[in-house]
Design a protein around this motif. Structure first.
Motif, PDB file in Angstrom:
ATOM      1  N   THR A  94      46.787  41.053  36.928  1.00  0.00           N
ATOM      2  CA  THR A  94      45.543  40.678  36.066  1.00  0.00           C
ATOM      3  C   THR A  94      45.416  39.177  36.144  1.00  0.00           C
ATOM      4  O   THR A  94      46.454  38.555  35.528  1.00  0.00           O
ATOM      5  CB  THR A  94      45.836  41.454  34.791  1.00  0.00           C
ATOM      6  OG1 THR A  94      46.200  42.672  34.804  1.00  0.00           O
ATOM      7  CG2 THR A  94      44.501  41.059  33.725  1.00  0.00           C
ATOM      8  N   THR A  98      42.713  40.003  28.750  1.00  0.00           N
ATOM      9  CA  THR A  98      41.950  41.102  28.537  1.00  0.00           C
ATOM     10  C   THR A  98      42.191  41.911  27.302  1.00  0.00           C
ATOM     11  O   THR A  98      43.009  42.095  26.751  1.00  0.00           O
ATOM     12  CB  THR A  98      42.157  42.337  29.558  1.00  0.00           C
ATOM     13  OG1 THR A  98      42.068  41.621  31.000  1.00  0.00           O
ATOM     14  CG2 THR A  98      41.516  43.534  29.693  1.00  0.00           C
ATOM     15  N   ILE A 110      33.089  47.477  30.436  1.00  0.00           N
ATOM     16  CA  ILE A 110      33.770  46.328  30.650  1.00  0.00           C
ATOM     17  C   ILE A 110      32.775  45.100  30.618  1.00  0.00           C
ATOM     18  O   ILE A 110      31.763  45.092  31.149  1.00  0.00           O
ATOM     19  CB  ILE A 110      34.406  46.002  31.949  1.00  0.00           C
ATOM     20  CG1 ILE A 110      35.572  47.183  32.407  1.00  0.00           C
ATOM     21  CG2 ILE A 110      35.431  44.886  32.185  1.00  0.00           C
ATOM     22  CD1 ILE A 110      36.029  47.391  33.492  1.00  0.00           C
ATOM     23  N   LEU A 112      32.703  40.931  31.083  1.00  0.00           N
ATOM     24  CA  LEU A 112      33.313  39.828  31.829  1.00  0.00           C
ATOM     25  C   LEU A 112      32.709  38.557  31.570  1.00  0.00           C
ATOM     26  O   LEU A 112      31.375  38.451  32.112  1.00  0.00           O
ATOM     27  CB  LEU A 112      33.394  40.042  33.340  1.00  0.00           C
ATOM     28  CG  LEU A 112      34.121  41.749  33.776  1.00  0.00           C
ATOM     29  CD1 LEU A 112      33.891  42.041  35.073  1.00  0.00           C
ATOM     30  CD2 LEU A 112      35.785  41.424  33.722  1.00  0.00           C
ATOM     31  N   LEU A 154      39.490  43.124  37.066  1.00  0.00           N
ATOM     32  CA  LEU A 154      40.282  42.364  36.376  1.00  0.00           C
ATOM     33  C   LEU A 154      41.282  41.364  37.172  1.00  0.00           C
ATOM     34  O   LEU A 154      41.969  40.465  36.576  1.00  0.00           O
ATOM     35  CB  LEU A 154      41.254  43.116  35.418  1.00  0.00           C
ATOM     36  CG  LEU A 154      40.614  44.028  34.517  1.00  0.00           C
ATOM     37  CD1 LEU A 154      41.514  44.852  33.549  1.00  0.00           C
ATOM     38  CD2 LEU A 154      39.669  43.194  33.282  1.00  0.00           C
ATOM     39  N   HIS A 194      37.511  35.755  30.884  1.00  0.00           N
ATOM     40  CA  HIS A 194      38.084  36.667  29.963  1.00  0.00           C
ATOM     41  C   HIS A 194      37.248  38.040  30.039  1.00  0.00           C
ATOM     42  O   HIS A 194      36.169  38.122  30.370  1.00  0.00           O
ATOM     43  CB  HIS A 194      37.612  36.144  28.674  1.00  0.00           C
ATOM     44  CG  HIS A 194      38.642  36.732  27.306  1.00  0.00           C
ATOM     45  ND1 HIS A 194      39.740  36.206  26.963  1.00  0.00           N
ATOM     46  CD2 HIS A 194      38.209  37.747  26.477  1.00  0.00           C
ATOM     47  CE1 HIS A 194      39.984  36.720  25.911  1.00  0.00           C
ATOM     48  NE2 HIS A 194      39.051  37.796  25.623  1.00  0.00           N
ATOM     49  N   ALA A 195      38.097  38.931  29.557  1.00  0.00           N
ATOM     50  CA  ALA A 195      37.463  40.522  29.794  1.00  0.00           C
ATOM     51  C   ALA A 195      37.580  41.139  28.316  1.00  0.00           C
ATOM     52  O   ALA A 195      38.857  41.366  27.757  1.00  0.00           O
ATOM     53  CB  ALA A 195      38.280  41.202  30.923  1.00  0.00           C
TER      54      ALA A 195
END
Length: 642
Positions: A94, A98, A110, A112, A154, A194-195
């Motif tokens: 990763t 997250t 999701i 992003l 990710l 960032h997720a």
């Protein structure tokens, strides 16, 4: 299976919290029903309700690369999907921090945030308020395979020119040289900064939130993670590899990004020694294997300076496999159960205590006041009934005397009101001085000047000097507020004492405004900044963007603390004299009721018995009011004195 225990306890916690919300709502309705509501108490209660309803249990998983952290998350929470939901295969680490949670209104997705957003002077918290800035992939929750495919984003990376990586704070020439990388044309960087992942997993729906943070480099270049997100987590799970023990980079991450966030108490902090399957040896006996694990635990505990009972040896890989295949013996061998028990018992119990402490701190005062007033009303009604039963109402002189005494009380009440209004006017002037001492204009003026100076000096030394100047000026501002707070507290105490001594009011200890917590938090910010600045290796001295992000984060935190102080001072000043006002209103109600009863008795002496019976009947609602409150207090699990 053992993971069900955590799920069941999480469900029990969710039910407990829902009952707590219901009890606070009942209290709010009770205050409205009996005329005790006022804008201050209503706002206080509604804020408590909002906090309870949005409460989440946040578990942050922190580790260097290749420690099996994401596999551990899969094993703990998502094994029932039957697939490796989050990408954790070898070579697929990763790359972006997250967050996993359930967004009931937003749906399943999701989101992003592109890596280039690092160049903007906007915090992650601000970006989160603007969904349009994120790339969104919708999730099909009926298809674990589709979700698994979507989650591959990710680990997405891309090749960029070295100067771009440098601007983004993702290139360090010295570190690269140590790894034998000299003058590369292209640098591999994460696609995403960032997720955010939302989907209706049962645990996430119950209020669980998971933060997955990748590697020391991510923590070293995203100050907001270390200075804001990690401190807000209920627990930090720090993952080591059993076959390597505590490495140099593990130790740096532990000291500068993990340990510091727990305030030195190490509460809500667990260490997972993952990959114990690497120590499995079919040629060695079980005792030798256990001895090896115990030795590694002992060494790690000494190095990290923690108790051995918060180090959990596990094999996340084997635990996930065991759960997918329903292999009880393999699950037992993976040793995941002890970690699950820790999360279920220790962390949830700590969170319960925190919520109860918040309830006690924020509305315990209101509940005490309600209990005192209700008890006093009932006691006064009983005393008046006993008095009337003993009086000879056939004696006109006696009745006249009682009427005169009651009118004297009424006159005293009017004096009370006038004195209260005068005291309130004096207090309002003093309280406004307190509120103004935290004025946004004062704070922003200091911050604007410092940021201007920072823009002209992007060396580590220059930044350090400017941030020191900023905090010195903010400390001076707070010290002015301390002096005003002390004067305001003395005034509030004097007003309460006056009404107790001169008018016989029931003594209620006033809720006093305290500035101490804001002082402590402001000092912590500077300490955190120093620890962070010194931790990010040579990146910090070479990459101005990282330095700028660090101090921007500190400034945002300082501003938020002082903004909260301003809001709390305003709320406090609006409500601190409310208990006196309620006592005055209750006093008025008692006098008017007594006068009305005396008039009725005086006008119709034949109905004394009926009037006494009417007084007795009025005790019923007062008793019921008190009993209802007792039930609510019990439901809120508050310890309220009489």
């Amino acid at each position: 299976m053992r993971n069900m225990e955590f799920k069941e306890q999480m469900h029990e916690y969710s039910v407990w919290r829902a009952k707590l919300v219901q009890a606070v709502e009942m209290y709010h309705q009770w205050r409205s029903r009996y005329g005790m509501n006022d804008p201050h108490s209503a706002d206080t209660i509604l804020n408590i309700l909002d906090g309870l309803q949005s409460d989440k249990i946040t578990l942050a998983f922190v580790a260097e690369f290749s420690r099996g952290k994401t596999e551990l998350i899969n094993a703990l929470f998502f094994a029932e999907t039957g697939v490796r939901l989050l990408p954790s295969s070898p070579g697929r680490t990763t790359m972006s921090p997250t967050e996993l949670f359930h967004d009931e209104k937003g749906g399943n997705y999701i989101r992003l945030l592109n890596i280039e957003s690092r160049l903007e002077d906007i915090s992650l918290a601000e970006f989160k308020k603007n969904p349009d800035r994120w790339t969104q992939i919708d999730l099909d929750c009926d298809s674990p395979t589709q979700m698994q495919e979507a989650f591959k984003e990710l680990v997405a990376t891309k090749q960029v020119d070295r100067d771009i990586a440098d601007k983004l704070g993702l290139w360090n020439e010295r570190e690269a040289a140590e790894q034998g990388i000299i003058n590369p044309e292209k640098i591999e960087i994460p696609c995403w900064r960032h997720a955010l992942i939302s989907f209706p997993h049962p645990l996430l729906k119950e209020g669980l939130s998971i933060l997955d943070t990748p590697g020391l480099n991510a923590l070293g270049t995203e100050p907001e993670l270390t200075l804001s997100m990690l401190p807000n987590a209920q627990a930090i799970i720090f993952v080591l590899a059993a076959d390597t023990g505590v490495t140099k980079s593990d130790l740096e991450m532990w000291h500068n990004h993990v340990c510091h966030n727990r305030g030195g108490s190490k509460q809500g902090l667990a260490v997972v020694m993952n990959k114990i399957d690497a120590m499995w040896d079919d040629l060695a006996d079980e005792n030798g294997y256990d001895d090896s694990i115990r030795s590694q635990i002992k060494t790690s505990a000494t190095t990290l300076k923690v108790n051995e009972n918060v180090i959990f040896p596990v094999s996340a890989k084997q635990a996930l496999l065991a759960k997918v295949k329903s292999d009880e013996s393999l699950l037992e061998k993976s040793r995941l159960a002890a970690l699950e028990n820790y999360l279920a018992n220790d962390i949830l119990k700590q969170r319960k205590n925190i919520l109860l402490g918040t309830i006690t701190r924020d509305i315990g005062f209101l509940v005490n006041e309600s209990s005192n007033l209700t008890g006093a009303s009932f006691a006064n009604a009983v005393a008046q009934l006993d008095e009337f039963k003993k009086i000879d109402f056939q004696n006109a002189d006696m009745t006249g005397k009682l009427m005169a005494e009651t009118r004297d009380r009424q006159n005293l009440y009017m004096a009370n009101v006038e004195n209260f209004q005068a005291s309130r006017r004096v207090f309002a002037v003093q309280a406004q001085m307190l509120i103004d001492s935290f004025a946004k204009e004062k704070i922003d003026g200091i911050i604007k000047t410092t940021k201007h100076d920072m823009a002209k000096s992007l060396t580590t030394y220059g930044m350090k000097q400017n941030i020191r100047k900023l905090f010195d000026e903010l400390r001076d501002l707070l010290q002015d507020s301390v002096d005003i707070t002390n004067e305001t507290r003395r005034l509030v105490k004097a007003i309460h004492k006056k009404f107790k001594d001169e008018y016989g009011f029931k003594e209620i200890e006033p809720q006093l405004f305290s500035i101490k917590q804001y002082q402590i938090e402001l000092e912590q910010i500077f300490d955190e900044g120093e620890a962070f600045r010194s931790s990010a290796k040579t990146t910090m001295s070479e990459q101005s963007i990282v330095i700028n992000k660090l101090y921007s984060t500190l400034i945002a935190k300082a501003r938020n603390i002082l903004r909260q102080a301003h809001a709390d001072a305003t709320t406090w000043s609006n409500g601190v004299l409310t208990p006196l006002m309620h006592q005055i209103k209750d006093h008025k109600k008692q006098i008017e009721g007594r006068l009305q009863m005396l008039r009725k008795i005086n006008e119709s002496k034949d109905s004394i018995t009926e009037n006494i019976a009417s007084l007795e009947a009025e005790l019923g609602p007062l008793k019921r009011q008190s009993e209802e409150l007792a039930i609510i207090i019990n439901a809120m699990q508050l310890d309220v004195g009489s």
